[in-house]
Design an enzyme around this catalytic site. Structure first.
Site, short mmCIF file in Angstrom:
data_model
loop_
_atom_site.label_atom_id
_atom_site.label_comp_id
_atom_site.label_asym_id
_atom_site.label_seq_id
_atom_site.Cartn_x
_atom_site.Cartn_y
_atom_site.Cartn_z
N HIS A 123 12.67 73.79 -10.62
CA HIS A 123 12.00 74.52 -11.84
C HIS A 123 12.93 75.33 -12.57
CE1 HIS A 123 8.15 73.00 -10.54
NE2 HIS A 123 8.23 73.68 -9.47
N ASP A 160 8.70 65.94 -5.20
CA ASP A 160 7.90 67.17 -5.15
C ASP A 160 6.44 67.15 -5.70
OD1 ASP A 160 8.73 70.34 -4.41
OD2 ASP A 160 7.07 69.97 -5.85
N HIS A 162 5.12 69.25 -7.47
CA HIS A 162 5.36 69.85 -8.84
C HIS A 162 6.20 69.46 -9.54
CE1 HIS A 162 3.56 72.98 -5.88
NE2 HIS A 162 2.85 73.34 -7.11
N ASP A 243 5.49 68.82 -0.48
CA ASP A 243 4.16 69.68 -0.68
C ASP A 243 3.37 68.66 -1.44
OD1 ASP A 243 5.87 69.48 -2.73
OD2 ASP A 243 5.62 71.44 -3.30
#
Length: 305
Positions: A123, A160, A162, A243
């Site tokens: 991120h 991931d 996200h 995740d």
């Protein structure tokens, strides 16, 4: 097969109740402390240099992280991202691990590597720490591979849950890097729509909540893996977030541990076909400790095959 990690990565502590806790890395390392992983070549991660960081991050951002002086109460960079006294060193070791792993696979010291490090990185943009991330370790390593090893085609694979907005932002106009991502949408950080294509080098596959194994595998086999093979990467880098597992508390995808082994096998075939087997994976998210331990062990077990 090498495993890169460092005790400093356990000293980054965002505080009580924060999901990105040192317990995450302990769970991964405990899972890999088993006879079946005895053949791993365990290497202490070096620090990334400022030069390496500055290939993807601004001077101001690097200085902000490295010169921060958080006390025991922590320094909050945003509502999700907190630095503790050990955070800068942890971030340097996390980025340094992936750079060192790239050097190892490029020089033939090993064929594949997994970096069990934190904080995560995907991120972090060129100038902003966010989403638990300080430096974008995989992006730093990709830029290093291009600058130091003269690679013309580096693939970054991000599974991931996200979207890796930072990685996409850093390389959106760099045709030497292909970034492909499957991720839940809608979900933090709100990026990763299929229409975000960069200069033709960004491939996003947003998945709705409750997506299960069959749909996940179909999107990889039908869209993302063909694009990766068409690109013919000379090096495969993985942002390995676990995740999307059905047990994870921060998202709603429904993957099983076996899905990570399946995709890892596919990515090894990709690396074998185009990159002389060269593959480096680095830990990103995963917040249910049991699921994280099982999925990361399945991932590494495949990488050792």
């Amino acid at each position: 097969m090498r495993l890169y990690t460092h005790p400093a990565c356990l000293q980054h502590d965002p505080g009580p109740g924060h999901p990105e806790s040192p317990a995450r890395l302990r769970a991964v390392l405990d899972a890999l402390d088993h006879d079946s992983f005895a053949a791993l070549d365990r290497v202490e991660a070096p620090r990334a240099s400022r030069l390496q960081l500055l290939r993807t991050h601004t001077l101001e951002h690097v200085a902000r992280i490295l010169e921060a002086r958080p006390d025991e109460n922590g320094l909050r960079l945003d509502e999700d991202t907190v630095m503790s006294p050990g955070s800068a060193e942890a971030a340097l070791r996390a980025a340094g691990a992936v750079v060192a792993a790239v050097d190892a696979v490029m020089t033939g010291a090993c064929e594949r590597a997994f970096c069990a490090v934190r904080p995560p990185g995907h991120h972090a943009t060129a100038d902003t720490a966010m989403g638990f991330c300080l430096f974008n370790s995989v992006a730093v390593a990709a830029a290093h591979a291009i600058a130091e090893h003269r690679l013309k085609r580096v693939a970054i694979v991000d599974f991931d849950v996200h979207h890796g907005n930072g990685t996409q932002d850093i390389f959106a106009r760099e045709p030497k890097v292909l970034y492909v991502s499957s991720h839940q949408a809608p979900l933090y950080p709100g990026t990763g729509d299929a229409i975000e294509t960069g200069v033709g080098n960004i491939v996003n596959a947003p998945l709705p909540p409750d997506t299960r194994s069959q749909e996940f595998r179909q999107i990889w086999d039908g869209l993302l893996l063909p694009r990766l093979h068409d690109f013919r990467p000379q090096l495969v880098l993985i942002s390995a977030g676990f995740d999307a597992h059905r047990l994870d508390p921060l998202a709603q995808l429904q993957l099983e541990t076996e899905d990570y082994a399946w995709l890892t096998d596919r990515l090894m075939h990709l690396a074998d076909a185009h990159a002389h087997g060269r593959l480096v994976s680095s830990l990103e998210g995963g917040y249910d400790l049991a699921a994280l331990a099982a999925a990361s062990a399945a991932h590494v077990r495949e990488l050792m095959a």
